[in-house]
Structures are given as structure tokens and as C-alpha cells.
Design an enzyme around this catalytic site. Sequence first.
Site, PDB file in Angstrom:
ATOM      1  N   GLU A   1      49.865 113.351  33.562  1.00 28.29           N
ATOM      2  CA  GLU A   1      49.727 111.938  33.834  1.00 28.29           C
ATOM      3  C   GLU A   1      50.133 110.837  33.521  1.00 28.29           C
ATOM      4  OE1 GLU A   1      46.370 110.045  34.528  1.00 28.29           O
ATOM      5  OE2 GLU A   1      45.873 112.601  35.723  1.00 28.29           O
TER       6      GLU A   1
ATOM      7  N   HIS B   1      51.614 108.771  37.376  1.00 30.50           N
ATOM      8  CA  HIS B   1      51.625 107.232  36.526  1.00 30.50           C
ATOM      9  C   HIS B   1      52.000 106.610  35.714  1.00 30.50           C
ATOM     10  CE1 HIS B   1      47.669 108.559  39.312  1.00 30.50           C
ATOM     11  NE2 HIS B   1      47.870 109.872  38.255  1.00 30.50           N
TER      12      HIS B   1
ATOM     13  N   HIS C   1      39.894 110.649  31.917  1.00 34.90           N
ATOM     14  CA  HIS C   1      41.398 110.863  33.197  1.00 34.90           C
ATOM     15  C   HIS C   1      43.055 110.593  33.075  1.00 34.90           C
ATOM     16  CE1 HIS C   1      41.418 112.222  37.329  1.00 34.90           C
ATOM     17  NE2 HIS C   1      42.137 112.360  36.923  1.00 34.90           N
TER      18      HIS C   1
END
Length: 254
Positions: free
Chosen positions: A122, A126, A64
Site C-alpha cells: 500500500e 499508493h 485496505h
Amino acid sequence: MATPVDPLELFKNFGSCSTSGPASCHNTTAVNTCCTEYPGGLLLQTQFWDTDVAGSPDDSWTIHGLWPDNCDGTYKSSCDPSRSYKDIASLLTAQNAGSTLEYMKKYWLNNAGSSEELWEHEWSKHGTCYSTLETSCLPKNSPKGAEAVAFFETVVKLFKTLPTYTWLANAGITPSSSKTYTLSELTAALKKGSGGYTPALGCQSGNLNSISWYYNLKGSLINGEFVPINSPQSSSCPSSGIKYPPRQSSSKSY
């Protein structure tokens, strides 16, 4: 034309970041944020158990992401829109990280869109929040996006050390359309496999579907040392009756 250089190789001997000092979240004095993750020093390597995503491997969970939470459980997101790179696949290929890209195509899949969209998300949400990946921390004349390439290579490298499926299978815990498991059984198997560390498990409607492994970090995300820790968060799964469903592509029932 010069041969592209793998960012992890490019940065291997860069700088003087030490891995002998306190890990992130354990420093008591001012830090060099190029060498210590701050304030996002609590890292989560999160994995999916996808049952209906085409191409998902039968014998592995999938990636993930790798998230930098603050040491108090809060987190920042989408920290630098100017570095929200698009076409991650081309970026990896251009910077000699084709083997990482091929691995991602198998083990970093999106359950609600294209894998490229997940990779972009992602990184943007992040990856741009890692203090040690700020462009000001990189070697001079690094190619554009080198820090993102290093991020993806680091995530893949860490994921390869966390064979969640195998650790569960070694304890006799395998996907099944009929069996159920207890939370204590699952966590005991994962604690044994990981050498003593307890992750956080996530369930949806009683189905096991996610896991988060927690770390602090000594040094930079690029070439630092990941320090495993027990999850500071409780699992969201019930104590018993947990289903671990097989992939829809598999007709085998246990």
C-alpha cells in the site's frame, strides 16, 4: 540517544499550507504540490469485510488503504521505487509510532499474505504517489521514511472516523448466514451514519466485501483537512439479494 519524534507532531506546525483555500480537484490555478494534492486529489479510504482472515475483528471492517486517484478517476501507481520501504513495522517502531502499529495489527490485515506485505504494498503502490509526501516537502533533517510513517498514521486516524460496521448495525444491518439486504438499505444506513455521504460498495458473487469512502483534501496529507464527498463511482453490488456474511470464526447466525 534522543527520543524519536512522532512524525505527525513533527509536521504539525511545519510550513504554511492553508486549509482555507479550494480543496484538491477544485483548484483553477497553478498549485504548490507540497500543499495541495496534485494530480491525485481524489482520495479513497477503502475497507475490507474479511470473513476468513485470522484475527479479523467481529465488529469492525478492516483497512485496505488510502488511494490518491486523479480527479478524472485515473490514477498513478508505484511512483517512486526508491522509497519502497521494507519492514514497515520496524520503521513505525523506530519513529515512535508503536501505538499506530498495534492498531494496524488488528485492523489492517491481509487477506492474501502477511499484513507486513500489504503495508509495504500500500505504501509502495499508493503512498509514494502523494505529492504532499514528497521528501522535498518534509522538514529539513526528517528521518528516512518519516513520510511513510506519517502516511500510516494518517490512514489509521481517518479510518477511526469511519465505523462502517457500527453505522450498518445501527440500522439493523448485521452479518448473517441467512438474511440478504438491498443496495438502497445499505447505502441509506451508511449515508445516515456518515452525515450525508454515499460511499461505493463492492460485492463479489453477491457478497458484500469492500467499501470506498471518497474525499478531497485541503492542505497536506500530513496535517490537512479531509473533505468528504459522495462517491463518483457506482457500487458494484446488485440492487437486491446482497449477502453480508458473518466471520467464519463466528458461529452466531441471525
